[in-house]
Design a protein around this motif. Structure first.
Motif, PDB file in Angstrom:
ATOM      1  N   SER A  72       0.842  -1.199   0.000  1.00  0.00           N
ATOM      2  CA  SER A  72       0.000   0.000   0.000  1.00  0.00           C
ATOM      3  C   SER A  72       0.880   1.253   0.000  1.00  0.00           C
ATOM      4  CB  SER A  72      -0.921  -0.004   1.220  1.00  0.00           C
ATOM      5  OG  SER A  72      -0.162  -0.047   2.418  1.00  0.00           O
ATOM      6  N   VAL A  73       0.233   2.391  -0.222  1.00  0.00           N
ATOM      7  CA  VAL A  73       0.933   3.679  -0.184  1.00  0.00           C
ATOM      8  C   VAL A  73       0.799   4.255   1.221  1.00  0.00           C
ATOM      9  CG1 VAL A  73       0.979   6.047  -1.052  1.00  0.00           C
ATOM     10  CG2 VAL A  73       0.576   4.144  -2.628  1.00  0.00           C
ATOM     11  N   THR A  74       1.895   4.641   1.808  1.00  0.00           N
ATOM     12  CA  THR A  74       1.897   5.199   3.158  1.00  0.00           C
ATOM     13  C   THR A  74       2.395   6.640   3.112  1.00  0.00           C
ATOM     14  OG1 THR A  74       2.349   3.026   4.124  1.00  0.00           O
ATOM     15  CG2 THR A  74       2.743   4.951   5.511  1.00  0.00           C
ATOM     16  N   TRP A  75       1.594   7.526   3.664  1.00  0.00           N
ATOM     17  CA  TRP A  75       1.976   8.937   3.776  1.00  0.00           C
ATOM     18  C   TRP A  75       2.211   9.229   5.252  1.00  0.00           C
ATOM     19  CZ3 TRP A  75      -1.751  13.658   2.775  1.00  0.00           C
ATOM     20  CH2 TRP A  75      -1.054  14.844   3.038  1.00  0.00           C
ATOM     21  N   ASP A 134      -2.451  39.223   8.035  1.00  0.00           N
ATOM     22  CA  ASP A 134      -2.423  39.414   6.580  1.00  0.00           C
ATOM     23  C   ASP A 134      -0.975  39.493   6.074  1.00  0.00           C
ATOM     24  OD1 ASP A 134      -3.739  39.648   4.089  1.00  0.00           O
ATOM     25  OD2 ASP A 134      -3.410  41.804   4.070  1.00  0.00           O
ATOM     26  N   GLN A 135      -0.087  38.781   6.734  1.00  0.00           N
ATOM     27  CA  GLN A 135       1.299  38.732   6.302  1.00  0.00           C
ATOM     28  C   GLN A 135       1.657  37.321   5.828  1.00  0.00           C
ATOM     29  OE1 GLN A 135       4.078  40.163   9.240  1.00  0.00           O
ATOM     30  NE2 GLN A 135       3.745  42.286   8.668  1.00  0.00           N
ATOM     31  N   ILE A 136       2.625  37.286   4.909  1.00  0.00           N
ATOM     32  CA  ILE A 136       3.078  36.013   4.371  1.00  0.00           C
ATOM     33  C   ILE A 136       3.993  35.314   5.373  1.00  0.00           C
ATOM     34  CG2 ILE A 136       4.455  34.924   2.564  1.00  0.00           C
ATOM     35  CD1 ILE A 136       1.802  35.832   1.561  1.00  0.00           C
ATOM     36  N   THR A 137       3.727  34.042   5.599  1.00  0.00           N
ATOM     37  CA  THR A 137       4.613  33.220   6.413  1.00  0.00           C
ATOM     38  C   THR A 137       5.173  32.105   5.539  1.00  0.00           C
ATOM     39  OG1 THR A 137       2.801  31.792   7.152  1.00  0.00           O
ATOM     40  CG2 THR A 137       3.319  33.707   8.519  1.00  0.00           C
ATOM     41  N   VAL A 138       6.415  31.769   5.775  1.00  0.00           N
ATOM     42  CA  VAL A 138       7.089  30.742   4.970  1.00  0.00           C
ATOM     43  C   VAL A 138       7.685  29.697   5.897  1.00  0.00           C
ATOM     44  CG1 VAL A 138       9.029  30.283   3.435  1.00  0.00           C
ATOM     45  CG2 VAL A 138       7.580  32.258   3.019  1.00  0.00           C
ATOM     46  N   GLU A 139       7.492  28.455   5.551  1.00  0.00           N
ATOM     47  CA  GLU A 139       8.135  27.364   6.294  1.00  0.00           C
ATOM     48  C   GLU A 139       8.735  26.378   5.316  1.00  0.00           C
ATOM     49  OE1 GLU A 139       5.745  24.131   8.047  1.00  0.00           O
ATOM     50  OE2 GLU A 139       4.007  25.422   7.679  1.00  0.00           O
ATOM     51  N   ASN A 140       9.704  25.647   5.790  1.00  0.00           N
ATOM     52  CA  ASN A 140      10.397  24.691   4.935  1.00  0.00           C
ATOM     53  C   ASN A 140       9.605  23.389   4.859  1.00  0.00           C
ATOM     54  OD1 ASN A 140      12.958  24.472   3.402  1.00  0.00           O
ATOM     55  ND2 ASN A 140      13.221  22.646   4.661  1.00  0.00           N
ATOM     56  N   LEU A 141       9.438  22.881   3.637  1.00  0.00           N
ATOM     57  CA  LEU A 141       8.766  21.604   3.413  1.00  0.00           C
ATOM     58  C   LEU A 141       9.753  20.653   2.752  1.00  0.00           C
ATOM     59  CD1 LEU A 141       6.226  19.751   3.184  1.00  0.00           C
ATOM     60  CD2 LEU A 141       5.858  20.793   0.933  1.00  0.00           C
ATOM     61  N   SER A 142       9.871  19.471   3.317  1.00  0.00           N
ATOM     62  CA  SER A 142      10.746  18.448   2.741  1.00  0.00           C
ATOM     63  C   SER A 142       9.926  17.193   2.477  1.00  0.00           C
ATOM     64  CB  SER A 142      11.899  18.113   3.695  1.00  0.00           C
ATOM     65  OG  SER A 142      12.698  19.251   3.937  1.00  0.00           O
ATOM     66  N   LEU A 143      10.176  16.589   1.325  1.00  0.00           N
ATOM     67  CA  LEU A 143       9.503  15.349   0.953  1.00  0.00           C
ATOM     68  C   LEU A 143      10.555  14.292   0.671  1.00  0.00           C
ATOM     69  CD1 LEU A 143       6.829  16.705  -1.585  1.00  0.00           C
ATOM     70  CD2 LEU A 143       6.548  16.350   0.877  1.00  0.00           C
ATOM     71  N   VAL A 144      10.352  13.124   1.245  1.00  0.00           N
ATOM     72  CA  VAL A 144      11.194  11.969   0.952  1.00  0.00           C
ATOM     73  C   VAL A 144      10.305  10.909   0.332  1.00  0.00           C
ATOM     74  CG1 VAL A 144      12.688  10.176   1.877  1.00  0.00           C
ATOM     75  CG2 VAL A 144      12.793  12.492   2.819  1.00  0.00           C
ATOM     76  N   ILE A 145      10.618  10.530  -0.909  1.00  0.00           N
ATOM     77  CA  ILE A 145       9.794   9.581  -1.653  1.00  0.00           C
ATOM     78  C   ILE A 145      10.540   8.259  -1.777  1.00  0.00           C
ATOM     79  CG2 ILE A 145       8.536   9.183  -3.808  1.00  0.00           C
ATOM     80  CD1 ILE A 145       8.742  12.220  -4.308  1.00  0.00           C
ATOM     81  N   THR A 146       9.920   7.209  -1.294  1.00  0.00           N
ATOM     82  CA  THR A 146      10.430   5.859  -1.528  1.00  0.00           C
ATOM     83  C   THR A 146       9.389   5.118  -2.365  1.00  0.00           C
ATOM     84  OG1 THR A 146       9.446   4.887   0.459  1.00  0.00           O
ATOM     85  CG2 THR A 146      11.607   5.935   0.702  1.00  0.00           C
ATOM     86  N   GLU A 147       9.625   3.856  -2.612  1.00  0.00           N
ATOM     87  CA  GLU A 147       8.713   3.104  -3.478  1.00  0.00           C
ATOM     88  C   GLU A 147       7.313   3.020  -2.896  1.00  0.00           C
ATOM     89  OE1 GLU A 147       8.410  -1.256  -5.716  1.00  0.00           O
ATOM     90  OE2 GLU A 147      10.143  -0.755  -4.459  1.00  0.00           O
ATOM     91  N   ASN A 148       7.201   2.853  -1.584  1.00  0.00           N
ATOM     92  CA  ASN A 148       5.886   2.656  -0.964  1.00  0.00           C
ATOM     93  C   ASN A 148       5.546   3.710   0.085  1.00  0.00           C
ATOM     94  OD1 ASN A 148       5.361   0.171  -2.378  1.00  0.00           O
ATOM     95  ND2 ASN A 148       6.822  -0.814  -0.979  1.00  0.00           N
ATOM     96  N   MET A 149       6.459   4.586   0.388  1.00  0.00           N
ATOM     97  CA  MET A 149       6.202   5.561   1.450  1.00  0.00           C
ATOM     98  C   MET A 149       6.613   6.956   1.020  1.00  0.00           C
ATOM     99  SD  MET A 149       7.609   5.627   5.430  1.00  0.00           S
ATOM    100  CE  MET A 149       6.494   4.342   5.986  1.00  0.00           C
ATOM    101  N   LEU A 150       5.801   7.925   1.408  1.00  0.00           N
ATOM    102  CA  LEU A 150       6.155   9.329   1.253  1.00  0.00           C
ATOM    103  C   LEU A 150       6.186   9.955   2.646  1.00  0.00           C
ATOM    104  CD1 LEU A 150       5.084  11.938  -1.317  1.00  0.00           C
ATOM    105  CD2 LEU A 150       4.802  12.487   1.090  1.00  0.00           C
ATOM    106  N   ILE A 151       7.307  10.571   2.978  1.00  0.00           N
ATOM    107  CA  ILE A 151       7.450  11.248   4.275  1.00  0.00           C
ATOM    108  C   ILE A 151       7.509  12.747   4.011  1.00  0.00           C
ATOM    109  CG2 ILE A 151       8.750  11.397   6.417  1.00  0.00           C
ATOM    110  CD1 ILE A 151      10.093   8.769   5.704  1.00  0.00           C
ATOM    111  N   SER A 152       6.600  13.472   4.623  1.00  0.00           N
ATOM    112  CA  SER A 152       6.596  14.930   4.503  1.00  0.00           C
ATOM    113  C   SER A 152       6.978  15.532   5.855  1.00  0.00           C
ATOM    114  CB  SER A 152       5.229  15.447   4.057  1.00  0.00           C
ATOM    115  OG  SER A 152       4.198  15.016   4.917  1.00  0.00           O
ATOM    116  N   PHE A 153       7.923  16.455   5.821  1.00  0.00           N
ATOM    117  CA  PHE A 153       8.410  17.125   7.026  1.00  0.00           C
ATOM    118  C   PHE A 153       7.968  18.583   6.980  1.00  0.00           C
ATOM    119  CE2 PHE A 153      11.338  13.663   6.155  1.00  0.00           C
ATOM    120  CZ  PHE A 153      11.569  13.092   7.406  1.00  0.00           C
ATOM    121  N   GLN A 154       7.208  19.015   7.997  1.00  0.00           N
ATOM    122  CA  GLN A 154       6.784  20.406   8.104  1.00  0.00           C
ATOM    123  C   GLN A 154       7.273  20.985   9.425  1.00  0.00           C
ATOM    124  OE1 GLN A 154       2.661  21.305   6.729  1.00  0.00           O
ATOM    125  NE2 GLN A 154       2.401  19.065   6.697  1.00  0.00           N
TER     126      GLN A 154
END
Length: 365
Positions: A72-75, A134-154
């Motif tokens: 299965s796909v795991t997020w 009403d101000q812009i905020t920015v944060e770093n997003l990282s994605l790690v993609i493997t065959e069956n898993m996607l890891i998102s770091f916020q």
């Protein structure tokens, strides 16, 4: 394990600077570099395929490791980047390159894409508008993609990806029957759409300011132009590197992105190029507005100086005449003449009118 926190500039519009504490640190050392935006780390898992869906929050990262071996796909979504112990467990449990996790913990890292033997690493800035300030905020997003898993770091917990979760819950066929590569596309697509959305909001303000600029020029106007320039430059710091990253991503020859999904990643190129071009257009508009403001103010100043010059020139001969008759000599031929006062006024009026007619013919006013 206590993770040292490196202070970062408090002003979000400042450009990045290398911190002294980072000098000499090994590139793959698991050290958090940035401002801590979350009190604790939140771990959330969505495991799905075309027939089943399981969504849950977990307390221990070890619970997610077996899912990397299923069909299965795991997020796995991780909110909070400051826990070096957690990152070390991920490094050992999923066998990711340590350099990847080190980059994840650096919230000021430049957007990048790196292809490894068993994973694909993507990093970029995620942009949101604070509804309160009403101000812009920015944060770093990282994605790690493997065959069956996607890891998102916020960096912190948020709902920017809630539309993707809703698509999964509603059993949308495309996302439920595709792999981690399509899931990664949907997340990147939302990030880029937020670029365009926030540029549109700022663009409306810039266009409205352009209309008001032609009828009203004051200090408040120039303050608004400068504020919009700072905000736009702040956004461009995220959009321009993201465009470079997306273009590099499209050039990758990796087995982790299926050929049938490559068309979606080409769509990302179109969207990020649109965002980049829009930011360029608004930057030119602000520069034009600034030029219009200075040109208008200069024209007004010239008109004022022209009026004052004409006024001064008219009074020079009048002052000369009044000066002669204001001297203290006893013998002035016209002093005791009965009509001297009226003649003096007549001469002064004739000189004034003659000069005004002359200036009018010369089109000096």
């Amino acid at each position: 394990m206590i993770t040292p926190k490196i202070p970062m500039p408090s002003n979000p519009f400042k450009f990045l600077k290398k911190q002294k504490q980072e000098i000499g640190i090994s590139p793959d050392e698991l050290l958090f570099r940035g401002i801590r935006k979350s009190d604790k780390v939140h771990l959330n898992i969505i495991d799905f395929n075309g027939e089943k869906l399981e969504e849950k929050s977990i307390k221990h990262i070890e619970e997610a490791f077996p899912l990397n071996k299923t069909d299965s796909v795991t997020w796995l979504n991780i909110d909070g980047l400051h826990d070096a112990t957690l990152m070390d467990k991920i490094y050992k449990g999923i066998e990711l390159p340590k350099l990847v996790l080190s980059t994840v913990m650096d919230t000021q890292a430049r957007p990048t894409v790196q292809d490894f033997e068993n994973s694909l690493f993507i990093s970029l800035k995620m942009m949101q508008r604070d509804p309160v300030t009403d101000q812009i905020t920015v944060e770093n997003l990282s994605l790690v993609i493997t065959e069956n898993m996607l890891i998102s770091f916020q960096e912190k917990k948020g709902d920017v990806f809630e539309p993707v979760r809703e698509r999964i819950r509603m059993n949308k066929k495309r996302i439920r029957n595709s792999g981690t590569d399509y899931l990664a596309f949907t997340l990147l697509d939302i990030v880029i759409d937020n670029y365009i959305y926030n540029l549109g909001i700022l663009g409306e303000k810039i266009e409205d300011l352009e209309d008001r600029l032609l009828v009203n020029q004051n200090k408040k106007t120039i303050d608004q132009i400068n504020r919009y320039k700072r905000e736009l430059n702040f956004m461009r710091k995220s959009i321009k590197p993201a465009k470079e990253m997306i273009l590099n991503l499209a050039k990758l020859d990796t087995d982790l992105i299926d050929e049938e999904n490559e068309i979606y990643y080409r769509e990302l190129q179109v969207n990020i190029s649109h965002a980049s071009e829009t930011s360029d257009n608004y930057r030119e508009m602000l520069s034009d507005q600034l030029n219009i403001y200075h040109t208008t103010i200069s024209a007004k100043l010239n008109d004022i100086m022209k009026f004052l010059t004409i006024f001064s020139v008219i009074f020079i001969p009048l002052t000369f005449i009044a000066g002669i008759y204001g001297t203290n000599f006893d013998v002035l031929p016209e002093l005791h003449y009965r009509y001297s006062y009226y003649i003096m006024w007549l001469v002064m009026i004739v000189i004034t009118l003659s000069m005004l007619v002359y200036f009018k013919k010369k089109k000096w006013f």
